[in-house]
Design an enzyme around this catalytic site. Structure first.
Site, PDB file in Angstrom:
ATOM      1  N   GLY A  65       0.807  -1.206   0.000  1.00  0.00           N
ATOM      2  CA  GLY A  65       0.000   0.000   0.000  1.00  0.00           C
ATOM      3  C   GLY A  65       0.837   1.252   0.000  1.00  0.00           C
ATOM      4  N   SER A  69       6.580  -0.371  -2.993  1.00  0.00           N
ATOM      5  CA  SER A  69       6.108  -1.658  -3.520  1.00  0.00           C
ATOM      6  C   SER A  69       5.256  -1.447  -4.764  1.00  0.00           C
ATOM      7  CB  SER A  69       5.329  -2.424  -2.455  1.00  0.00           C
ATOM      8  OG  SER A  69       4.159  -1.732  -2.062  1.00  0.00           O
ATOM      9  N   CYS A 153      10.978  -9.936  11.246  1.00  0.00           N
ATOM     10  CA  CYS A 153       9.813 -10.092  10.377  1.00  0.00           C
ATOM     11  C   CYS A 153      10.230 -10.480   8.966  1.00  0.00           C
ATOM     12  CB  CYS A 153       9.010  -8.798  10.357  1.00  0.00           C
ATOM     13  SG  CYS A 153       7.616  -8.818   9.226  1.00  0.00           S
ATOM     14  N   CYS A 274       7.227  -2.882  12.196  1.00  0.00           N
ATOM     15  CA  CYS A 274       6.812  -3.646  11.024  1.00  0.00           C
ATOM     16  C   CYS A 274       5.415  -4.218  11.191  1.00  0.00           C
ATOM     17  CB  CYS A 274       7.820  -4.779  10.795  1.00  0.00           C
ATOM     18  SG  CYS A 274       7.466  -5.831   9.393  1.00  0.00           S
TER      19      CYS A 274
END
Length: 467
Positions: A65, A69, A153, A274
Site C-alpha cells: 500500500g 512496492s 519479520c 513492522c
C-alpha cells in the site's frame, strides 16, 4: 466511500505482455536501467522478443500500500512478467486498543493492482507473526533488551512464509519486494534458480551451497535497506528480485507520479514497527507487559533522579523523562535485577560510548563464516546497529560457538543489546548477529583509570622530600 479490501483472492485475467513497454531483463548499466524505468525501450523486434520471453515468467510481488512496492510492481509489469500483487496481513487490529492502518493499506494495495491490471491476493500471517515475531519482541523487552522486529519479520514472514506461499500455492518463479537493495544475480539468473525446501539445521553446510548469492547495498545509500535484510536465508535470496535496487527514492517518486499512482505517492512514509504501524509505543507495550516500576539513577553519584513504569519502556541513548529538571538526561544503562535505569546529564556523556560488543551466533548470508574469518579468526570490516547510521570500521574475532566479538576503531554512541550488529565489506552486506553483551563504557574505563591512579598519588605524597 473507500474501497473494500477483498477478503479472498481476486484473480483477474493474467496481464497482457504489451500493456506497458517491456524493458530488458537483468541488471544493465545504470543509465540504461534509469532510461528503461522512465519507459524507454530498445528496437521493436528486440523488445518484442524480450516480451515473449518475459511473459512466461511469474513474479509474486509483495504490495504494502506504499509507493515503493507499487513502483516495484509497475517496473516488473513493464518488463513483461506475469505479476501478482500480494498483500500480507500480519496484525489483527482487533487485538488491542490502538489504531491500525492495515485495512487502509490493504485498500491502497488493491487499488495499485487494479491500476496495473494485475491479480491481487491477500494472505494472513497473523498467527505466524504473533508466534515468531511479536512474542519474541515482548520476550526481548522483558530481558531488558531493545529488539528490532523489522529484521525478524523479514526473516520469518516475508522471506519465509510469503516465499513458500508464492512458490507452492501460486506457482511463482520468483518473488519481489520494494526494498532498496540489490543481489549479485541478474533477473534471468533468479528465474534459473531451483526452489529447494532444505531441512532446518543449526549450521549450514559450507560445501552444500555453490555459487552463493551476495546481498548488495542499493544505489541510494541513504535509503539502502540491506540492514533489514541481513537475516534472510540464502535460499530466499536466490529467488528474490529487488526492482528498486538501482534507483533513488526521488526517482521512484517521479515514476509513481508519471504513472498516476497518486494515492500512494501522497501517503506518509511508515516509520512504525513492522506491520503494526505508528502509535504511542509506551501505552502499546503496557497492554502486553505488566508495569515494573523502578528508579532513574544518576550514573555519576548514584542519586535517585525519579521513577519509571518499567525498564522495557526505555532504550539506551534516549532522553529520560525526568520532571522538574531544566537540562536533559539520557539513558546510559539498565539493571533488570533491580529495575534501575541509569541516566547521565549529557547526550554525549562518556557512559554512552563503547568500543566492544559480543553477538550471538552470526547469520552469514553468502559464506558461513567468511573464509578470511575462518582462516585468521579475525577480520576487518564495517558495521552498523541502526539503519542509516554511518558505517563504523571494526575488527571481528570469531568464537567457537559462531558468535563474534566486535572491536570498534573508535567508540560508538548508544550500542544497545537486542539490536542487530550488521556487517559490511565494500557494498556487500555479509550478515548480522544480535548484540548480547557490551564491553565497559568510556566512562567506566575512565573511572577505573582514576581509581588505579589514586593510590599512586597517595604513595607519592608519603615520600619525604629530599634534603
Amino acid at each position: 466511500m473507500g474501497l473494500r479490501c477483498p477478503r479472498s483472492s481476486a484473480v483477474p485475467e493474467p496481464p497482457r505482455a504489451g500493456v506497458f513497454p517491456p524493458s530488458a531483463v537483468g541488471r544493465r548499466p545504470a543509465p540504461q536501467r534509469l532510461a528503461e524505468a522512465r519507459g524507454g525501450s530498445g528496437g521493436a523486434a528486440a523488445g518484442q522478443g524480450r516480451a515473449m520471453q518475459a511473459a512466461a515468467r511469474r513474479v509474486a510481488c509483495a504490495v504494502s500500500g506504499g509507493v515503493d512496492s507499487a513502483v516495484a510492481a509497475l517496473l516488473l509489469r513493464r518488463r513483461g512478467y506475469q505479476v501478482t500483487g500480494i498483500f500480507m496481513k500480519n496484525w489483527d487490529p482487533l487485538d488491542e486498543q490502538g489504531a491500525c492502518s492495515v485495512d487502509r493499506d490493504c485498500e491502497d494495495a488493491y487499488r495499485v493492482c487494479q491500476k496495473l491490471d494485475i491479480p491481487f491476493h491477500q494472505v494472513s500471517y497473523v498467527k505466524e507473526y504473533w508466534n515468531e515475531v511479536f512474542s519474541n519482541l515482548l520476550k526481548e523487552y522483558e530481558l531488558g533488551r531493545t529488539p528490532n522486529p523489522d529484521i525478524v519479520c523479514n526473516k520469518h514472514i516475508k522471506f519465509n512464509y510469503f516465499l513458500h506461499y508464492a512458490m507452492d500455492n501460486l506457482g511463482a518463479d520468483a518473488i519481489a519486494t520494494g526494498h532498496y537493495a540489490r543481489t549479485s544475480l541478474e533477473d534471468e539468473e533468479v528465474f534459473q534458480q531451483k526452489h529447494i525446501k532444505r531441512p532446518q539445521r543449526l549450521f549450514r553446510n559450507r560445501f552444500e551451497v555453490r555459487n552463493t548469492v551476495k546481498l548488495l547495498q542499493g544505489a541510494d545509500l541513504f535509503k539502502d535497506q540491506t540492514f533489514f535484510l541481513s537475516q534472510i536465508s540464502q535460499d530466499a535470496l536466490r529467488k528474490t528480485i529487488f526492482p528498486l535496487g538501482d534507483l533513488t527514492k526521488s526517482f521512484v517518486k517521479k515514476i509513481a507520479a508519471e504513472h498516476g499512482l497518486h494515492h500512494v505517492l501522497k501517503k506518509k512514509e511508515s516509520m512504525g514497527v513492522c506491520f503494526i504501524g505508528e502509535r504511542n509505543f509506551e501505552n502499546f507495550l503496557l497492554e502486553y507487559l505488566e508495569p515494573q516500576p523502578g528508579n532513574f539513577v544518576s550514573i555519576e553519584d548514584k542519586k535517585v533522579m525519579g521513577t519509571h513504569k518499567g525498564w522495557f519502556l526505555y532504550t539506551i541513548g534516549q532522553r529520560a523523562r525526568l520532571g522538574g529538571l531544566k537540562d536533559a538526561w539520557f539513558v546510559v544503562d539498565k539493571d533488570v535485577s533491580t529495575g534501575d535505569i541509569f541516566v547521565a546529564p549529557s547526550r554525549d556523556h562518556p557512559a554512552l560510548y563503547r568500543d566492544l560488543l559480543r553477538t550471538n551466533r552470526v547469520h552469514w548470508i553468502a559464506e558461513e563464516p567468511p573464509a578470511e574469518l575462518v582462516r585468521d579468526k579475525m577480520m576487518d570490516c564495517h558495521f552498523r546497529f541502526r539503519h542509516q547510521m554511518a558505517l563504523v570500521p571494526c575488527v571481528l574475532t570469531l568464537n567457537q560457538d559462531g558468535s563474534v566479538w566486535v572491536t570498534l576503531v573508535k567508540p560508538a554512541r548508544a550500542i544497545t543489546p537486542g539490536q542487530f550488529a550488521v556487517f559490511y565489506k565494500g557494498d556487500e552486506c555479509l550478515g548480522s548477529g544480535k548484540i548480547l553483551r557490551m564491553g565497559p563504557s568510556v566512562y567506566a574505563m575512565q573511572q577505573g583509570k582514576n581509581r588505579e591512579e589514586g593510590p599512586k598519588k597517595e604513595e607519592v605524597d608519603k615520600i619525604e622530600p629530599a634534603t
